[in-house]
Design a protein around this motif. Structure first.
Motif: not given
Length: 161
Positions: A123-152
């Motif tokens: 289970f994760y929370r998404a804050f995404v605008t581009d499905l190809n440029r995703t970054v997975v952030l793992r926190f202590e109690k949750r996972t979040v996916v974001v899509s910044p313009d420069e993922p690296e």
């Protein structure tokens, strides 16, 4: 403090454009097609989709900001804050949302936001605008996916506290 844009990917452009075009078509064309339908039903049918589109707008992702203690997700009218203190890892994972199930949220009306589930992420929370440029952030109690313009660079900024 470093700011990243939230570029729209092809899927988001197509889905959002289609929603807007269908909403306008509903408002303009539906009254002509529903002459023999009770007034209340016609008004509901005419304005339901435009109302949904307007409800999606505020959840649009405008960008991401990395500060010393937080990751800020800029929306249209507010900012969502993720505490960096709880961040365990950040990893560029292109197409991280593929084969995900949306459990509650928005699947393409100006953003991909809400709660999702997939086998690799759980289970994760998404804050995404581009499905190809995703970054997975793992926190202590949750996972979040974001899509910044420069993922690296985004991940590099998070790792180098």
């Amino acid at each position: 403090m470093k700011t990243y844009q939230a570029p729209w990917g092809r899927a988001l452009i197509v889905i959002s454009s289609l929603l807007v075009v269908l909403s306008v078509a509903n408002v303009v064309g539906l009254p002509l097609l529903m002459a023999n339908v009770p007034r209340g039903v016609g008004i509901f049918a005419q304005w339901a989709l435009p109302a949904i589109v307007l409800c999606c707008l505020p959840f649009m992702i405008r960008g991401y900001v990395i500060t010393g203690d937080a990751i800020l997700i800029r929306r249209l009218f507010w900012t969502t804050r993720l505490d960096r203190a709880d961040l365990k890892s950040a990893e560029v994972v292109p197409k991280a949302m593929s084969k995900s199930l949306r459990t509650c949220g928005n699947g393409g009306g100006f953003s991909f936001t809400g709660w999702y589930w997939s086998k690799p992420l759980g289970f994760y929370r998404a804050f995404v605008t581009d499905l190809n440029r995703t970054v997975v952030l793992r926190f202590e109690k949750r996972t979040v996916v974001v899509s910044p313009d420069e993922p690296e660079d985004f991940v590099k900024q998070l790792i180098s506290r």
